[in-house]
Design an enzyme around this catalytic site. Structure first.
Site, short mmCIF file in Angstrom:
data_model
loop_
_atom_site.label_atom_id
_atom_site.label_comp_id
_atom_site.label_asym_id
_atom_site.label_seq_id
_atom_site.Cartn_x
_atom_site.Cartn_y
_atom_site.Cartn_z
CG ASP A 63 47.20 35.79 42.82
OD1 ASP A 63 46.34 36.00 43.70
OD2 ASP A 63 47.52 36.66 42.00
C1 BGC Z 1 45.30 39.02 43.04
C2 BGC Z 1 46.34 39.21 44.13
C3 BGC Z 1 45.68 39.40 45.47
C4 BGC Z 1 44.77 38.22 45.73
C5 BGC Z 1 44.09 38.24 47.08
C6 BGC Z 1 44.25 38.00 43.43
O1 BGC Z 1 43.19 37.98 42.53
O2 BGC Z 1 45.94 38.65 41.85
O3 BGC Z 1 47.17 40.27 43.81
O4 BGC Z 1 46.63 39.56 46.47
O5 BGC Z 1 43.78 38.18 44.73
O6 BGC Z 1 43.13 39.20 47.17
#
Ligand code: BGC
Length: 753
Positions: free
Chosen positions: A289
């Protein structure tokens, strides 16, 4: 600075034509040979670049990271994957840069968050989970993939299949709700929709199941917080949707920001290596993530970036999102012998394999198609798909008679109606994780209602107050105005809820009632004593106890997306008979959280008897939620017969058929979700949930029609993790429940022998 629109559409098509317009079919050996060949040519640095997903522009944690120019990184081969770039102007520009200006010309993978629609937005996931209609969910996911791939996106950070029992957690809006079985079904449906091979893979979009795992169990519903669950909770509740995703062939998995057993998921060998890779045999990409690798330092699990990179790669992480620990430290870790080239190449192989399978080495511009992108966006068929799923997601929470007559459905021939509340004219009803470029594309409640009513119907409207609570102290005058408008109408429709920014990532709330002066507005309106129905727009279960006690009809609309207003209106006027069932319980109050149906009985179960004293209960509120999982009314009424079992005993490798007759007793056609739950009455040394959803079926019945619904009970349904965490069966008596919600069922018993 270069002009964004430096390339014309014509140029895109000219470039595309230089390459074949099909993806070559290759055997696994051919693919591996291609990868071997590439790996031989690549420097270690270029390999690391394939393990780095970069975001263009500022990132919120930028101060800790080395400033890198995005374009330079693409040209140097320092990044093989981008985050959040879509649309032909951008994807074409950067793909051309990677292909023509980087040393080896390895094409980029464009990754983005297409969570509930690309341009045509369907309801938030917690909402569409209530449809219990996996065909409609798959169709919507397919539509999202079609729009997104034409805009150049290859890889989607969806489905989010986190189970959560905590509505304080703003991200429950993106997840599957409280139940692992429903979570499995939703995982499969979305992955099928995204990863479709139809039409020569033209709209194949790699899926990413997230967040592995138990992110939804963050303590106190506070985002990113510690997770304190047992291995049993992990296996029984949080893992099943991920297992289903892997079995469905999901291309990638994203570890959660949170910990399991004090170890952050990004560096958790037990989760990633033992469970995901070894037990589940997952050989796709593990993508962290956003900045999760560098966050290992803040967790206190790594002392520096180098240790963070090493811990993640040792746990089989392949790609780092946004933070650049891999880029900064893999080379030195390899020199020191702390990571092997083999480990790095295993990850690079996974990324290259994905690129080859997507056909990017055949034609790097295969998916980019400016004309198609424009044609598909918000086209009528797509709006229809979003409309259908929005209707199916709405849940009729309550519809009691008012002065002897039910208020809903509304009569289209009404002479006047008052539309009262802050959500009446609200255009931001798409919910979290939807990137709406054209606000006008969203149909408001008011527009939807007007589309259904004749010109003669008098419509009065007033906002009454704001939904974000900003006018808590000052709303009296606007409430008075709303009351004056409401007085003039025969029927009042209250549209209340949250604003879209209240749910989603980092949107945890300790109080989840309807914000601001909305309750005061509702109190004043109800004093008028007129027939009133409430429509609620929200991203999470909210506290509705006062509304439930005081308003005869309540429709839960969630954040319904592009076609929101039209879909609410078709439900309100009975063109669509509501069929949604709650994917997550609605508590009476925050103090009850977590409240969910699949709980254990405890040693002192509370049987709702007044003499019960030393029992597991609250002194001031019920143990039950206000509206339970699986609850949802219809404009008709379904009657259930008793359950008939084909046998009383389930034998090894055998099955029992449980049948029940469901009758539509009302005057309108309706769809019912017939739910089957099982309870293991006794397990050696273990307490088991009071009910577990094991299956459901949807039937549509005409007025007075009846149908026999049959479920096959098999051994898989009685399997569980025993005292030693072995997934097995145990002889004993089981209770079987079939009915309209988790709380309202017919009962039967059978024995597993
Ligand atoms: C979130 C993810 C997301 C990623 C990319 C993160 O802050 O937890 O779910 O896919 O950002 O945007």
């Amino acid at each position: 600075m270069r002009d964004m629109n430096q390339f014309s559409r014509k140029k895109v098509y000219e470039e595309k034509q230089k390459y074949p317009n099909v993806i070559k079919t290759r055997s696994n050996e051919e693919i591996e040979e291609m990868i071997d060949d590439l790996l031989q040519k690549m420097t270690l640095r270029e390999k690391i670049g394939q393990m780095y997903q970069m975001v263009r522009g500022a990132n919120p944690f930028g101060s800790k990271l080395v400033e890198r120019s995005f374009e330079e990184s693409v040209k140097n081969g320092d990044t093989g994957i981008t985050l959040g770039i879509k649309g032909w102007e951008n994807t074409f520009k950067y793909q051309k840069m990677a292909v023509e200006e980087s040393r080896l010309g390895i094409p980029l993978l464009f990754n983005a968050d297409i969570i509930h629609g690309c341009d045509t937005i369907y309801p938030v996931p917690l909402g569409f989970a209530c449809s219990f209609d996996m065909e409609a969910v798959e169709k919507a996911a397919r539509m999202a993939a079609i729009e997104a791939t034409a805009a150049g996106v290859h890889w989607n950070n969806s489905p989010m299949i986190d189970v959560s029992r905590d509505p304080r957690w703003g991200r429950c809006t993106e997840g599957v709700g409280e139940d692992p079985y429903l979570g499995q079904e939703l995982a499969k449906a979305q992955i099928k929709g995204y990863q479709s091979n139809e039409n020569g893979k033209r709209h194949y979009m790699m899926a990413c199941a997230k967040h592995f795992v138990a992110y939804g169990a963050s303590d106190g519903g506070r985002d990113y917080n510690t997770v304190s669950i047992s291995e049993r909770d992990l296996r029984e509740t949080y893992l099943p949707p991920f297992k289903a995703a892997v079995d469905e062939g999901v291309d990638s998995i994203m570890p959660a920001f949170t910990t399991y057993s004090n170890t952050p998921a990004t560096a958790n060998q037990y989760l990633l290596k033992n469970i995901l890779r070894d037990e589940y045999d997952f050989d796709g990409i593990v993508l962290t993530d956003y900045t999760a690798v560098t966050e290992l330092i803040a967790h206190g699990a790594a002392k520096d970036e180098e240790e963070a990179a090493r811990l993640s790669i040792d746990s089989t992480v392949d790609v780092e999102m946004v933070s650049d620990c891999f880029l900064n430290s893999i080379e030195s870790l390899v020199v020191k012998g702390q990571l092997s080239v083999d480990q790095i190449e295993t990850s690079v192989r996974r990324v290259l394999r994905a690129k080859i399978k997507l056909g990017l080495f055949d034609n790097p511009y295969f998916y980019i198609d400016p004309d198609l992108e424009d044609k598909l966006k918000l086209n009528p068929q797509h709006r229809e798909i979003a409309h259908e799923l929005a209707q199916k997601s709405m849940v009729l929470l309550k519809n009691d008679p008012y002065k002897g007559k039910k208020i809903l459905p509304l009569d289209k021939n009404i002479k006047s109606i008052a539309l009262i509340g802050p959500l009446v004219e609200e255009k931001k009803i798409e919910g979290a994780w939807a990137f709406v470029k054209d606000r006008d594309s969203i149909v408001t409640l008011e527009e939807g209602i007007k589309n259904k009513l004749s010109k003669e119907c008098k419509i009065y409207k007033s906002k009454g107050c704001s939904a974000d609570g900003s006018d808590l102290e000052t709303a009296e005058e606007s409430i008075r105005d709303a009351v004056n408008e409401a007085k003039k109408a025969d029927i009042i429709l209250l549209a209340l809820g949250e604003v879209k920014e209240m749910s989603g990532e980092a949107k945890s709330y300790s109080r989840i009632g309807l914000p601001g002066a909305q309750r005061r507005l509702a109190e004043e309106i109800m004093k008028l004593g007129k027939p009133t129905a409430l429509v609620v727009f929200n991203g999470r279960p909210v506290i509705l106890d006062w509304y439930d006690q005081n308003i005869p009809a309540i429709l839960e609309a969630w954040f319904p997306g592009t076609e929101g207003g039209n879909a609410v209106a078709s439900v309100l006027f009975g063109e669509y008979n509501p069929s949604g069932k709650l994917s997550m319980s609605f508590p009476y109050c925050e103090g009850q959280i977590p409240v969910f149906y699949r709980r254990l009985k405890t040693g002192r179960p509370h049987e709702d008897k007044p003499e019960d004293r030393f029992r597991s209960k609250y002194e001031d509120v019920s143990n039950h939620p206000l509206y339970c999982f699986g609850h949802g009314l219809s404009y008709t009424e379904f009657q259930y017969s008793e359950i008939v079992l084909s046998h009383q005993e389930l034998i090894k490798d055998g099955s029992i058929t449980a049948s029940i007759e469901v009758t539509n007793r009302g005057d309108v056609k309706g769809t019912e979700t017939v739910q089957l739950y099982i309870r293991d009455l006794h397990s050696y040394g273990l307490s088991r949930p009071v009910k577990e959803l094991k299956s459901y079926q949807q039937i549509t019945l005409n007025p007075k029609e009846k149908a026999k619904v049959e479920f096959v009970i098999n051994e898989e349904m009685v399997k569980f993790y025993d005292r030693n965490m072995k997934y097995t069966t145990e002889k004993g008596v089981f209770e079987l429940y079939i009915g309209t919600s988790s709380d309202n069922n017919q009962k039967a018993r059978f024995e597993y022998v």
